[in-house]
Design a protein around this motif. Structure first.
Motif, PDB file in Angstrom:
ATOM      1  N   MET A  68       1.024  -1.449  -0.108  1.00 19.76           N
ATOM      2  CA  MET A  68       0.060   0.652  -0.492  1.00 19.76           C
ATOM      3  C   MET A  68       0.962   1.143  -0.169  1.00 19.76           C
ATOM      4  SD  MET A  68      -3.122  -1.029   2.537  1.00 19.76           S
ATOM      5  CE  MET A  68      -3.678   0.256   2.725  1.00 19.76           C
ATOM      6  N   VAL A 125       1.469   4.323  -2.777  1.00 21.09           N
ATOM      7  CA  VAL A 125       1.122   5.499  -2.586  1.00 21.09           C
ATOM      8  C   VAL A 125       2.809   6.411  -2.662  1.00 21.09           C
ATOM      9  CG1 VAL A 125       0.893   7.702  -0.643  1.00 21.09           C
ATOM     10  CG2 VAL A 125      -0.673   5.356  -0.744  1.00 21.09           C
ATOM     11  N   MET A 156      -0.537   5.860   4.110  1.00 15.26           N
ATOM     12  CA  MET A 156      -1.257   7.253   3.177  1.00 15.26           C
ATOM     13  C   MET A 156       0.337   8.652   3.586  1.00 15.26           C
ATOM     14  SD  MET A 156      -4.435   5.838   3.727  1.00 15.26           S
ATOM     15  CE  MET A 156      -5.730   6.781   3.047  1.00 15.26           C
ATOM     16  N   HIS A 209      -6.064  -4.557  -2.137  1.00 14.69           N
ATOM     17  CA  HIS A 209      -5.447  -4.591  -1.096  1.00 14.69           C
ATOM     18  C   HIS A 209      -6.799  -3.370   0.317  1.00 14.69           C
ATOM     19  CE1 HIS A 209      -1.460  -4.921  -2.603  1.00 14.69           C
ATOM     20  NE2 HIS A 209      -1.188  -3.754  -2.849  1.00 14.69           N
ATOM     21  N   ILE A 255      -4.388   3.604  -3.392  1.00 13.45           N
ATOM     22  CA  ILE A 255      -4.036   2.024  -2.940  1.00 13.45           C
ATOM     23  C   ILE A 255      -5.226   1.155  -3.617  1.00 13.45           C
ATOM     24  CG2 ILE A 255      -4.705   1.115  -1.515  1.00 13.45           C
ATOM     25  CD1 ILE A 255      -4.174   3.110   0.191  1.00 13.45           C
TER      26      ILE A 255
END
Length: 140
Positions: free
Chosen positions: A16, A20, A115, A30, A26
């Motif tokens: 993930m 990013v 993230m 996932h 994403i």
């Protein structure tokens, strides 16, 4: 030394993070895997990240704690290095029943790192100590 998450979770979070970093969103597979591993906590954790509820608090000595503003409005203190959260769900579902790997607050911390959506706050060592002591007093 930091404790490791199960290898499958580490790999999922790593993939993930790579998406990013590459500027992509994403992948849905996932997100589906995240929901499979963590159940409804995954959606709740993603909601916490979307609401900018995760703050990393660091001090000059290198100490780091996270605070997560929960959906109930209460702030929970978390130590990602040892997978600890002050919420009741962690104590019950993770420690007592062992039916969850993490609570939604800890998962939100890992997802906010992936993230790149984690608030940051630098405080003095004394302020961090006072914050942790205040948390302990409120639990008692």
């Amino acid at each position: 030394m930091a404790l490791a998450l199960p290898e499958v979770v580490e790999e999922l979070l790593s993939e993930m993070a790579a998406a990013v970093r590459d500027g992509a969103r994403i992948p849905d597979e996932h997100l589906s895997s995240l929901k499979f591993v963590f159940g409804s906590s995954a959606i709740q954790a993603l909601d916490l990240v979307d609401r900018d509820s995760v703050t990393l608090i660091s001090s000059p000595s290198g100490r780091r704690v996270y605070q997560v503003l929960g959906s109930s409005g209460k702030t929970y203190t978390c130590l990602a290095s040892c997978h600890y959260c002050s919420c009741p769900a962690f104590a019950f579902s993770v420690l007592r029943k062992s039916d969850s790997l993490l609570c939604k607050h800890l998962l939100a911390i890992y997802l906010s790192q992936v993230m790149r959506n984690c608030q940051q706050l630098s405080v003095s060592d004394k302020q961090l100590t006072d914050l942790l002591l205040m948390e302990k007093t409120q639990e008692a």
